[in-house]
Design an enzyme around this catalytic site. Structure first.
Site, mmCIF file in Angstrom:
data_model
loop_
_atom_site.group_PDB
_atom_site.id
_atom_site.type_symbol
_atom_site.label_atom_id
_atom_site.label_comp_id
_atom_site.label_asym_id
_atom_site.label_seq_id
_atom_site.Cartn_x
_atom_site.Cartn_y
_atom_site.Cartn_z
ATOM 1 N N GLY A 35 15.338 52.421 3.038
ATOM 2 C CA GLY A 35 15.231 52.516 4.534
ATOM 3 C C GLY A 35 14.408 51.253 4.999
ATOM 4 O O GLY A 35 14.168 50.287 4.316
ATOM 5 N N GLN A 37 11.318 50.924 5.446
ATOM 6 C CA GLN A 37 10.137 50.875 4.770
ATOM 7 C C GLN A 37 10.141 50.378 3.332
ATOM 8 O O GLN A 37 9.186 49.872 2.908
ATOM 9 C CB GLN A 37 9.284 52.068 4.843
ATOM 10 N N VAL A 40 13.695 53.988 -2.390
ATOM 11 C CA VAL A 40 13.292 55.635 -2.850
ATOM 12 C C VAL A 40 13.979 55.487 -3.989
ATOM 13 O O VAL A 40 15.382 55.351 -4.142
ATOM 14 C CB VAL A 40 13.674 56.352 -1.727
ATOM 15 N N LYS A 55 9.004 57.073 -3.081
ATOM 16 C CA LYS A 55 9.243 55.898 -2.061
ATOM 17 C C LYS A 55 8.092 55.174 -2.029
ATOM 18 O O LYS A 55 6.964 55.218 -2.062
ATOM 19 C CB LYS A 55 9.218 56.642 -0.754
ATOM 20 N N ASP A 151 13.742 60.539 17.521
ATOM 21 C CA ASP A 151 14.469 59.505 16.658
ATOM 22 C C ASP A 151 15.179 59.978 15.316
ATOM 23 O O ASP A 151 15.416 59.535 14.433
ATOM 24 C CB ASP A 151 13.735 58.263 16.174
HETATM 25 P P1 AMP Z 1 13.734 56.450 3.927
HETATM 26 O O1 AMP Z 1 12.992 55.385 3.390
HETATM 27 O O2 AMP Z 1 12.469 57.712 4.083
HETATM 28 O O3 AMP Z 1 14.334 56.313 5.485
HETATM 29 O O4 AMP Z 1 14.803 57.045 3.081
HETATM 30 C C1 AMP Z 1 15.945 56.344 2.676
HETATM 31 C C2 AMP Z 1 16.852 57.084 2.129
HETATM 32 O O5 AMP Z 1 16.607 57.310 0.975
HETATM 33 C C3 AMP Z 1 17.141 58.270 2.691
HETATM 34 O O6 AMP Z 1 18.311 58.157 3.777
HETATM 35 C C4 AMP Z 1 17.609 59.287 1.577
HETATM 36 O O7 AMP Z 1 19.107 58.861 1.308
HETATM 37 C C5 AMP Z 1 17.002 58.638 0.472
HETATM 38 N N1 AMP Z 1 15.810 59.711 0.210
HETATM 39 C C6 AMP Z 1 14.701 59.477 0.853
HETATM 40 N N2 AMP Z 1 13.550 60.496 0.455
HETATM 41 C C7 AMP Z 1 14.377 61.518 -0.371
HETATM 42 C C8 AMP Z 1 13.944 62.609 -1.162
HETATM 43 N N3 AMP Z 1 12.896 63.128 -0.881
HETATM 44 N N4 AMP Z 1 15.136 63.077 -1.694
HETATM 45 C C9 AMP Z 1 16.407 62.617 -1.710
HETATM 46 N N5 AMP Z 1 16.679 61.400 -1.119
HETATM 47 C C10 AMP Z 1 15.720 60.932 -0.290
#
Ligand code: AMP
Length: 390
Positions: A35, A37, A40, A55, A151
């Site tokens: 994402g 940031q 993950v 993450k 959002d």
């Molecule tokens: P983020 O950086 O939080 O926007 O997460 C980016 C992507 O990582 C998300 O769209 C999910 O596909 C995957 N992801 C993040 N956290 C999780 C989690 N706890 N379990 C499974 N997939 C995750």
């Protein structure tokens, strides 16, 4: 400042283009997403026998926008405890002191997929309505903590194969929009409500619009309002739903009003045209309320440009298409009401060095609470329900 951990507790592993330096208890790292940031990974927690998501926030204080977002997310994750909001299981940094501080790792419950992947599937009414119900429960809980998301989008909502759902992030800070983020990461605006796009005041039902967009996408199999940019986003909305009333226009700031009033006038289409019967799954055999006409009725009440006329979260939870799942402990939450979020955080202005210090302190505070037993070692995840309708 106390030292966080000795290096011997950590090991380094390459995952994709990134390097993860994690506690040895976390093994078998595999990248699962990325994402704005960072990256993950999925991992196995050898201490608890649980699969987790880790993450990595790389140098979260690299600029003020990143820092504010990381700090806000971290503070909110600690504050909120609801089965439809992602729970924090652990936090660590491999660096030993504030001077060396670089990266923060957030350990969360592992889910199976994000909603982007699920939207592509042919979902039946049971699954669709259960996913909607859980989104609304999670949102209601955020609202009860004073957090209006603004959002919500499929990439920030994750699900398990048993159809349980969790919201991953906490949306826009109140001061969002004033900050300019220098990042190659493209911001998704398809799910943003008219009041966000047009910079108006907003209330809780701003988040109902986003749920409506996600719901519409599940039905149509395509993004409902696919704008090419900020301005085109508004065009896509009025082309389908029609130009809003004068009453709505009057509430716009003068320059925005001038622009909006000078767009071509659109009559819009009926919801029967926008979401015809053929797009919906077969009627549920178990619940007579789970059928196309009810789904369309809910959609038509969520996708309303004027927030004054849009359904509220509570009304949506009571809608026949959703209330088949209604359980007071899920809707109200089982844990005590969260402490309201301190919005002054959103307004805070700090230098990068000060943000670094603040984020480091939050990490130390979390680790110390874990060590002194003020936080559960196994985490706070609530067990999920399944999609069965008992
Ligand atoms: P983020 O950086 O939080 O926007 O997460 C980016 C992507 O990582 C998300 O769209 C999910 O596909 C995957 N992801 C993040 N956290 C999780 C989690 N706890 N379990 C499974 N997939 C995750």
């Amino acid at each position: 400042m106390s030292k966080l951990a000795a290096n011997s507790q950590f090991y380094t592993v390459e995952v994709g283009d990134s390097t993860f330096t994690v506690l040895k208890r976390y093994q078998n790292l595999k990248p699962i997403g990325s994402g704005a940031q960072g990256i993950v990974c999925a991992a196995y927690d050898t201490l608890t026998g649980q699969n987790v998501a880790i993450k990595k926030l790389s140098r979260p204080f690299q600029n003020v926008t990143h820092a504010k977002r990381a700090y806000r997310e971290f503070v909110l994750m600690k504050l909120v405890n609801h089965k439809n909001i992602i729970g924090l299981l652990n936090v660590f940094t491999p660096q030993k002191s504030l001077e060396d501080f670089q990266d923060v790792y957030l350990v969360m419950e592992l889910m199976d997929a994000n909603l982007c992947q699920v939207i592509q599937m042919d979902l039946d009414h049971e699954r669709m309505s259960y996913l909607l119900y859980q989104m609304l429960c999670g949102i209601k809980h955020l609202h009860s903590a004073g957090i209006i998301h603004r959002d919500l989008k499929p990439s920030n909502i994750v699900v398990k194969s048993d159809c349980t759902l969790k919201i991953l992030d906490f949306g826009l800070a109140r001061t969002a929009g004033t900050s300019f983020m220098m990042t190659p990461y493209v911001v998704t605006r398809y799910y943003r409500a008219p009041e966000v796009i047009l910079g108006m005041g907003y209330t809780e039902n701003v988040d109902v619009w986003s749920v409506g967009c996600i719901f519409g996408e599940m039905v149509r199999g395509k993004i409902v309002f696919r704008g090419n940019d900020h301005i085109d986003q508004w065009n896509k909305i009025i082309e389908q739903l029609g130009t809003p009333s004068q009453d709505f226009m009057k509430r716009l700031q003068p320059t925005v009003r001038n622009y909006v009033e000078n767009r071509p006038k659109y009559a819009g289409y009926s919801f029967e045209k926008l979401f015809p019967d053929v797009l919906f799954p077969a009627e549920s055999t178990e619940h007579n309320k789970l059928k196309a006409s009810q789904a369309r009725d809910l959609l038509s009440k969520m996708l309303v440009i004027d927030p004054y006329k849009r359904i509220t979260v509570d009304q949506a939870l009571q809608h026949p298409y959703v209330n088949v799942w209604y359980d007071p402990s899920e809707v109200e939450g089982v844990s005590p009401a969260p402490i309201p979020y301190d919005h002054s955080i959103d307004e805070r202005e700090h230098t990068v060095e000060q943000w670094k210090d603040l984020i480091y302190k939050e990490v130390v505070d979390y680790v110390q609470k874990l060590l002194y037993g003020k936080l559960p070692l196994i985490g706070n995840s609530a067990s999920g329900d399944t999609c069965s309708t008992s």
